[in-house]
Design a protein around this motif. Structure first.
Motif, PDB file in Angstrom:
ATOM      1  N   ALA A  26       0.822  -1.339   0.167  1.00  0.00           N
ATOM      2  CA  ALA A  26       0.100   0.062   0.026  1.00  0.00           C
ATOM      3  C   ALA A  26       0.745   1.321  -0.041  1.00  0.00           C
ATOM      4  O   ALA A  26       0.564   2.278  -0.664  1.00  0.00           O
ATOM      5  N   VAL A  27       2.170   1.260   0.650  1.00  0.00           N
ATOM      6  CA  VAL A  27       3.111   2.408   0.987  1.00  0.00           C
ATOM      7  C   VAL A  27       3.490   2.458  -0.400  1.00  0.00           C
ATOM      8  O   VAL A  27       3.751   3.741  -1.209  1.00  0.00           O
ATOM      9  N   LEU A  28       3.946   1.376  -1.299  1.00  0.00           N
ATOM     10  CA  LEU A  28       4.639   1.499  -2.459  1.00  0.00           C
ATOM     11  C   LEU A  28       3.480   2.161  -3.615  1.00  0.00           C
ATOM     12  O   LEU A  28       4.010   2.633  -4.273  1.00  0.00           O
ATOM     13  N   ALA A  29       2.383   1.592  -3.277  1.00  0.00           N
ATOM     14  CA  ALA A  29       1.522   1.935  -4.302  1.00  0.00           C
ATOM     15  C   ALA A  29       1.074   3.504  -4.204  1.00  0.00           C
ATOM     16  O   ALA A  29       1.199   4.345  -5.254  1.00  0.00           O
ATOM     17  N   LEU A  30       1.130   3.908  -2.872  1.00  0.00           N
ATOM     18  CA  LEU A  30       0.953   5.389  -2.751  1.00  0.00           C
ATOM     19  C   LEU A  30       1.992   6.310  -3.161  1.00  0.00           C
ATOM     20  O   LEU A  30       1.991   7.242  -3.983  1.00  0.00           O
ATOM     21  N   GLY A  31       3.270   5.707  -3.190  1.00  0.00           N
ATOM     22  CA  GLY A  31       4.543   6.202  -3.907  1.00  0.00           C
ATOM     23  C   GLY A  31       4.365   6.360  -5.464  1.00  0.00           C
ATOM     24  O   GLY A  31       4.864   7.321  -5.898  1.00  0.00           O
ATOM     25  N   VAL A  32       3.914   5.169  -5.913  1.00  0.00           N
ATOM     26  CA  VAL A  32       3.733   5.324  -7.227  1.00  0.00           C
ATOM     27  C   VAL A  32       2.811   6.515  -7.741  1.00  0.00           C
ATOM     28  O   VAL A  32       2.836   7.082  -8.672  1.00  0.00           O
ATOM     29  N   CYS A  33       1.519   6.493  -6.979  1.00  0.00           N
ATOM     30  CA  CYS A  33       0.498   7.257  -7.709  1.00  0.00           C
ATOM     31  C   CYS A  33       1.227   8.786  -7.310  1.00  0.00           C
ATOM     32  O   CYS A  33       0.587   9.762  -8.213  1.00  0.00           O
ATOM     33  N   THR A  34       1.472   9.206  -6.297  1.00  0.00           N
ATOM     34  CA  THR A  34       2.268  10.463  -5.926  1.00  0.00           C
ATOM     35  C   THR A  34       3.619  10.856  -6.473  1.00  0.00           C
ATOM     36  O   THR A  34       3.635  11.809  -6.604  1.00  0.00           O
ATOM     37  N   GLY A  35       4.071   9.968  -7.108  1.00  0.00           N
ATOM     38  CA  GLY A  35       5.378  10.071  -7.892  1.00  0.00           C
ATOM     39  C   GLY A  35       6.604  10.419  -6.841  1.00  0.00           C
ATOM     40  O   GLY A  35       7.459  10.792  -7.167  1.00  0.00           O
ATOM     41  N   SER A  36       6.433   9.857  -5.343  1.00  0.00           N
ATOM     42  CA  SER A  36       7.291   9.981  -4.429  1.00  0.00           C
ATOM     43  C   SER A  36       8.454   9.115  -4.499  1.00  0.00           C
ATOM     44  O   SER A  36       7.819   7.784  -4.007  1.00  0.00           O
ATOM     45  N   GLY A  37       9.482   9.151  -4.749  1.00  0.00           N
ATOM     46  CA  GLY A  37      10.555   8.148  -4.608  1.00  0.00           C
ATOM     47  C   GLY A  37      10.903   7.650  -3.150  1.00  0.00           C
ATOM     48  O   GLY A  37      11.229   6.455  -2.919  1.00  0.00           O
ATOM     49  N   VAL A  38      10.530   8.476  -1.994  1.00  0.00           N
ATOM     50  CA  VAL A  38      10.888   8.204  -0.941  1.00  0.00           C
ATOM     51  C   VAL A  38       9.648   7.081  -0.437  1.00  0.00           C
ATOM     52  O   VAL A  38      10.166   6.266   0.383  1.00  0.00           O
TER      53      VAL A  38
END
Length: 142
Positions: A26-38
């Protein structure tokens, strides 16, 4: 006892690993959707942590061996009594160095002697006359 008719493999290691890896995904998917590398890096880290926690719980006896368990061990809260020796055919146990019987030099039998048949040609008397010559020579060697 479990209400299931079959051994579905529900274990503490399985459920814990599933929960951690799902949160990491879920955190990884949030990062993909927001474009956040962190967020992507943190999500991958949580997924890796879930894999390591699952492996550690499996080695501690809260997982299950490959195949079907005895009916008395079907409940997910039952610890595996054979986990200390390693499960045969289990990749996780082999990676941890379990599942193989280690023998010392005193326990290992001496290797059996091996005999290899060897044929040694015995030369006979050679006169040189009348023997066939090399291929395409056309006659006896003199």
């Amino acid at each position: 006892m479990s209400a299931h008719q079959y051994d579905h493999g529900h274990t503490v290691a399985g459920w814990t690993g599933f929960g951690i890896v799902t949160a990491g995904a879920a955190v990884l998917a949030l990062g993909v959707c927001t474009g956040s590398g962190v967020s992507r890096a943190v999500g991958l880290g949580i997924v890796l942590l879930g894999l390591l926690v699952t492996w550690a719980l499996h080695l501690a006896g809260w997982g299950k061996p490959t195949g079907r368990r005895p009916r008395g061990q079907w409940d997910w809260r039952v610890r595996d009594p054979d986990a200390g020796d390693g499960h045969p055919g289990c990749l996780g146990c082999r990676l941890a160095g379990r599942g193989r019987r280690r023998t010392t030099a005193a326990e290992s039998p001496a290797p059996a002697p091996v005999s290899v048949p060897v044929s040694i040609p015995v030369p006979g008397p050679r006169s040189g006359a009348g023997e066939p010559g090399p291929v395409d020579a056309g006659g006896p060697v003199r």
